[in-house]
Design a protein around this motif. Sequence first.
Motif, PDB file in Angstrom:
ATOM      1  N   LEU A   1       0.858  -1.180   0.000  1.00 48.12           N
ATOM      2  CA  LEU A   1       0.000   0.000   0.000  1.00 48.12           C
ATOM      3  C   LEU A   1       0.896   1.232   0.000  1.00 48.12           C
ATOM      4  CD1 LEU A   1      -2.871   1.085   0.071  1.00 48.12           C
ATOM      5  CD2 LEU A   1      -2.770   1.043   2.571  1.00 48.12           C
ATOM      6  N   LEU A   2       0.764   2.031  -1.049  1.00 44.60           N
ATOM      7  CA  LEU A   2       1.546   3.248  -1.193  1.00 44.60           C
ATOM      8  C   LEU A   2       0.620   4.462  -1.132  1.00 44.60           C
ATOM      9  CD1 LEU A   2       3.884   2.175  -4.162  1.00 44.60           C
ATOM     10  CD2 LEU A   2       4.227   1.819  -1.711  1.00 44.60           C
ATOM     11  N   PHE A   3       1.232   5.643  -1.041  1.00 42.79           N
ATOM     12  CA  PHE A   3       0.443   6.876  -1.043  1.00 42.79           C
ATOM     13  C   PHE A   3       1.164   7.900  -1.894  1.00 42.79           C
ATOM     14  CE2 PHE A   3      -1.207  10.918   0.556  1.00 42.79           C
ATOM     15  CZ  PHE A   3      -2.567  10.634   0.662  1.00 42.79           C
ATOM     16  N   SER A   4       0.460   8.467  -2.867  1.00 47.78           N
ATOM     17  CA  SER A   4       1.031   9.500  -3.729  1.00 47.78           C
ATOM     18  C   SER A   4       0.867  10.853  -3.052  1.00 47.78           C
ATOM     19  CB  SER A   4       0.328   9.518  -5.093  1.00 47.78           C
ATOM     20  OG  SER A   4       0.737  10.645  -5.834  1.00 47.78           O
ATOM     21  N   LEU A   5       1.980  11.436  -2.641  1.00 50.10           N
ATOM     22  CA  LEU A   5       1.932  12.734  -1.968  1.00 50.10           C
ATOM     23  C   LEU A   5       1.505  13.835  -2.928  1.00 50.10           C
ATOM     24  CD1 LEU A   5       5.232  12.436   0.119  1.00 50.10           C
ATOM     25  CD2 LEU A   5       2.887  12.081   0.901  1.00 50.10           C
ATOM     26  N   GLU A   6       1.889  13.708  -4.193  1.00 49.00           N
ATOM     27  CA  GLU A   6       1.546  14.734  -5.168  1.00 49.00           C
ATOM     28  C   GLU A   6       0.056  14.716  -5.500  1.00 49.00           C
ATOM     29  OE1 GLU A   6       4.020  14.406  -8.606  1.00 49.00           O
ATOM     30  OE2 GLU A   6       5.563  15.681  -7.719  1.00 49.00           O
TER      31      GLU A   6
ATOM     32  N   ARG B   1      -3.471  10.486  -2.902  1.00 47.34           N
ATOM     33  CA  ARG B   1      -4.319   9.315  -3.080  1.00 47.34           C
ATOM     34  C   ARG B   1      -3.566   8.046  -2.683  1.00 47.34           C
ATOM     35  NH1 ARG B   1      -6.928   9.123  -7.831  1.00 47.34           N
ATOM     36  NH2 ARG B   1      -5.922  10.778  -9.034  1.00 47.34           N
ATOM     37  N   TYR B   2      -4.326   7.060  -2.198  1.00 48.11           N
ATOM     38  CA  TYR B   2      -3.766   5.744  -1.920  1.00 48.11           C
ATOM     39  C   TYR B   2      -3.607   4.969  -3.232  1.00 48.11           C
ATOM     40  CZ  TYR B   2      -4.540   6.378   3.096  1.00 48.11           C
ATOM     41  OH  TYR B   2      -4.505   6.840   4.391  1.00 48.11           O
ATOM     42  N   VAL B   3      -2.529   4.170  -3.296  1.00 44.14           N
ATOM     43  CA  VAL B   3      -2.271   3.335  -4.459  1.00 44.14           C
ATOM     44  C   VAL B   3      -2.051   1.910  -3.961  1.00 44.14           C
ATOM     45  CG1 VAL B   3      -0.808   2.931  -6.477  1.00 44.14           C
ATOM     46  CG2 VAL B   3      -1.185   5.279  -5.661  1.00 44.14           C
ATOM     47  N   VAL B   4      -2.938   1.011  -4.363  1.00 42.87           N
ATOM     48  CA  VAL B   4      -2.868  -0.387  -3.951  1.00 42.87           C
ATOM     49  C   VAL B   4      -2.077  -1.171  -4.999  1.00 42.87           C
ATOM     50  CG1 VAL B   4      -4.181  -2.461  -3.380  1.00 42.87           C
ATOM     51  CG2 VAL B   4      -5.098  -0.194  -2.794  1.00 42.87           C
ATOM     52  N   ILE B   5      -1.028  -1.874  -4.562  1.00 41.91           N
ATOM     53  CA  ILE B   5      -0.187  -2.653  -5.459  1.00 41.91           C
ATOM     54  C   ILE B   5      -0.394  -4.139  -5.181  1.00 41.91           C
ATOM     55  CG2 ILE B   5       2.149  -3.100  -6.279  1.00 41.91           C
ATOM     56  CD1 ILE B   5       1.256  -0.237  -6.772  1.00 41.91           C
ATOM     57  N   GLU B   6      -0.734  -4.891  -6.212  1.00 41.88           N
ATOM     58  CA  GLU B   6      -0.885  -6.339  -6.102  1.00 41.88           C
ATOM     59  C   GLU B   6       0.171  -7.005  -6.983  1.00 41.88           C
ATOM     60  OE1 GLU B   6      -2.742  -9.976  -4.792  1.00 41.88           O
ATOM     61  OE2 GLU B   6      -2.708  -7.906  -4.056  1.00 41.88           O
ATOM     62  N   LEU B   7       1.006  -7.848  -6.392  1.00 44.51           N
ATOM     63  CA  LEU B   7       2.088  -8.523  -7.103  1.00 44.51           C
ATOM     64  C   LEU B   7       1.693  -9.955  -7.433  1.00 44.51           C
ATOM     65  CD1 LEU B   7       5.081  -7.392  -4.853  1.00 44.51           C
ATOM     66  CD2 LEU B   7       4.617  -6.591  -7.170  1.00 44.51           C
TER      67      LEU B   7
ATOM     68  N   LEU C   1      -8.069  -7.279  -6.980  1.00 43.27           N
ATOM     69  CA  LEU C   1      -7.506  -5.946  -6.769  1.00 43.27           C
ATOM     70  C   LEU C   1      -8.609  -4.913  -6.608  1.00 43.27           C
ATOM     71  CD1 LEU C   1      -5.154  -3.964  -6.647  1.00 43.27           C
ATOM     72  CD2 LEU C   1      -5.109  -3.952  -9.149  1.00 43.27           C
ATOM     73  N   GLY C   2      -9.686  -5.039  -7.395  1.00 46.40           N
ATOM     74  CA  GLY C   2     -10.804  -4.110  -7.280  1.00 46.40           C
ATOM     75  C   GLY C   2     -11.411  -4.131  -5.893  1.00 46.40           C
TER      76      GLY C   2
ATOM     77  N   PRO D   1      -9.671   9.645  -5.265  1.00 45.34           N
ATOM     78  CA  PRO D   1     -10.055   8.238  -5.248  1.00 45.34           C
ATOM     79  C   PRO D   1      -8.850   7.293  -5.303  1.00 45.34           C
ATOM     80  CG  PRO D   1     -11.477   9.453  -6.733  1.00 45.34           C
ATOM     81  CD  PRO D   1     -10.384  10.400  -6.319  1.00 45.34           C
ATOM     82  N   THR D   2      -8.943   6.214  -4.561  1.00 48.59           N
ATOM     83  CA  THR D   2      -7.896   5.197  -4.539  1.00 48.59           C
ATOM     84  C   THR D   2      -7.829   4.484  -5.887  1.00 48.59           C
ATOM     85  OG1 THR D   2      -8.315   4.852  -2.186  1.00 48.59           O
ATOM     86  CG2 THR D   2      -7.082   3.129  -3.330  1.00 48.59           C
ATOM     87  N   VAL D   3      -6.615   4.138  -6.317  1.00 54.00           N
ATOM     88  CA  VAL D   3      -6.443   3.368  -7.550  1.00 54.00           C
ATOM     89  C   VAL D   3      -5.596   2.137  -7.238  1.00 54.00           C
ATOM     90  CG1 VAL D   3      -6.626   5.385  -9.046  1.00 54.00           C
ATOM     91  CG2 VAL D   3      -4.368   4.632  -8.267  1.00 54.00           C
ATOM     92  N   GLY D   4      -5.708   1.134  -8.100  1.00 57.07           N
ATOM     93  CA  GLY D   4      -4.937  -0.088  -7.934  1.00 57.07           C
ATOM     94  C   GLY D   4      -4.085  -0.370  -9.147  1.00 57.07           C
ATOM     95  N   ILE D   5      -2.920  -0.988  -8.925  1.00 50.76           N
ATOM     96  CA  ILE D   5      -2.034  -1.381 -10.012  1.00 50.76           C
ATOM     97  C   ILE D   5      -1.660  -2.842  -9.813  1.00 50.76           C
ATOM     98  CG2 ILE D   5       0.163  -0.983 -11.190  1.00 50.76           C
ATOM     99  CD1 ILE D   5       0.092   1.889 -10.184  1.00 50.76           C
ATOM    100  N   LEU D   6      -2.004  -3.662 -10.798  1.00 49.48           N
ATOM    101  CA  LEU D   6      -1.687  -5.084 -10.778  1.00 49.48           C
ATOM    102  C   LEU D   6      -0.401  -5.302 -11.559  1.00 49.48           C
ATOM    103  CD1 LEU D   6      -2.445  -8.091 -10.290  1.00 49.48           C
ATOM    104  CD2 LEU D   6      -3.691  -8.001 -12.456  1.00 49.48           C
ATOM    105  N   LEU D   7       0.578  -5.950 -10.938  1.00 51.38           N
ATOM    106  CA  LEU D   7       1.860  -6.208 -11.570  1.00 51.38           C
ATOM    107  C   LEU D   7       2.051  -7.711 -11.758  1.00 51.38           C
ATOM    108  CD1 LEU D   7       4.197  -3.767  -9.597  1.00 51.38           C
ATOM    109  CD2 LEU D   7       3.013  -3.381 -11.746  1.00 51.38           C
ATOM    110  N   CYS D   8       2.300  -8.125 -12.997  1.00 47.72           N
ATOM    111  CA  CYS D   8       2.528  -9.535 -13.329  1.00 47.72           C
ATOM    112  C   CYS D   8       3.867  -9.672 -14.038  1.00 47.72           C
ATOM    113  CB  CYS D   8       1.428 -10.068 -14.241  1.00 47.72           C
ATOM    114  SG  CYS D   8      -0.250  -9.878 -13.603  1.00 47.72           S
ATOM    115  N   THR D   9       4.524 -10.815 -13.861  1.00 46.84           N
ATOM    116  CA  THR D   9       5.803 -11.012 -14.550  1.00 46.84           C
ATOM    117  C   THR D   9       5.603 -11.245 -16.038  1.00 46.84           C
ATOM    118  OG1 THR D   9       5.684 -13.321 -13.835  1.00 46.84           O
ATOM    119  CG2 THR D   9       7.111 -11.879 -12.579  1.00 46.84           C
TER     120      THR D   9
END
Length: 324
Positions: free
Chosen positions: A217-222, A225-231, A244-245, A263-271
């Motif tokens: 779980l990250l937070f963009s200071l600029e 907003r919260y940024v949810v990262i799923e690996l 992730l949703g 609003p919070t956003v999510g980023i899904l990361l796959c190899t």
Amino acid sequence: MRTTQVRAARAANTELLKLYHSIGRDILERQQHAGWGGKVIERLAGDLRAAFPKLRGLSVRNLHYMRAVAAAWPDEAHFLQSASAELTWSHLTTLLTRLDEQALRDWYAAAAAEQGWSLKVLEHQIATRLHTRIGAAPSNFTTHLPPADSDLAQALTRDPYVFDHLGLTEPVAERQLEQSLMDRLQDTLTAFGHGMSFVGRQVHFPVDDTEMIIDLLLFSLEQVRYVVIELKVGDFSPAYTGQLGAYVALVDERLRRPDKHAPTVGILLCTGAPREQAVRYALAGTAAPVAVASYTYETLPPEQRAGLPDAATLAAAITPRQAE
């Protein structure tokens, strides 16, 4: 005191760049009259070293860079007002040697000045072609966020994310990858973009009689907003966007303050490189604003390696400078 020191350093750097740009313009003017065969740079280097024996940076090699800077940014006033003038001389010479297009030099100069990149970070961002990766991940932001906010959220994404700082040389499990990312947290946050802060890893939320666990779980200071990262280690699956949703909705409800946070956003990361149609259908069926991207931590992907000069080109570029 610190502010005064920073201002003094910037002023000194500006004066140095102004001097180097002036010398570069003088070289260009002399070469127009004498031509390259007149050994203008070699003679000028000797004259300058004789006149200013204690002044550093007057080598033949550096004078070639001064000429190149003056040729790339011919108008001194414009140069001194540009982002390039906020960088160090080492940053500028890196832009000149690593990039051939002036528009790209200006793009990386602006990013480096705005985000305070060190020379090492600038070199890494150029080598991994950040300008092609930033904002490139497929997402459903345009349908789930207002237009202006959608553009901002898209700018948070990269595709692929490059985690070469981890130093891993073989496939690892998701938990091992998370631990490696945390061990090199500062570099990891840089890979995710400017102004990103760490909130937590394996963040647990009780839901009914079980728990939902967010990888990162990250937070963009600029963007505030919260940024949810799923690996995910492996190829993309549509089920991942649904998972992730749910995490994005959870953070929106439990942590986000609508009066203060975007609003919070999510980023899904796959190899594995996500399949275009599968990703498109999965994003369309997800109610939360999410993006899907690939990541690498061992070597650059083929399309990124293709954008780099080959060994022969590098050798040809280096050999003349060594001869100087």
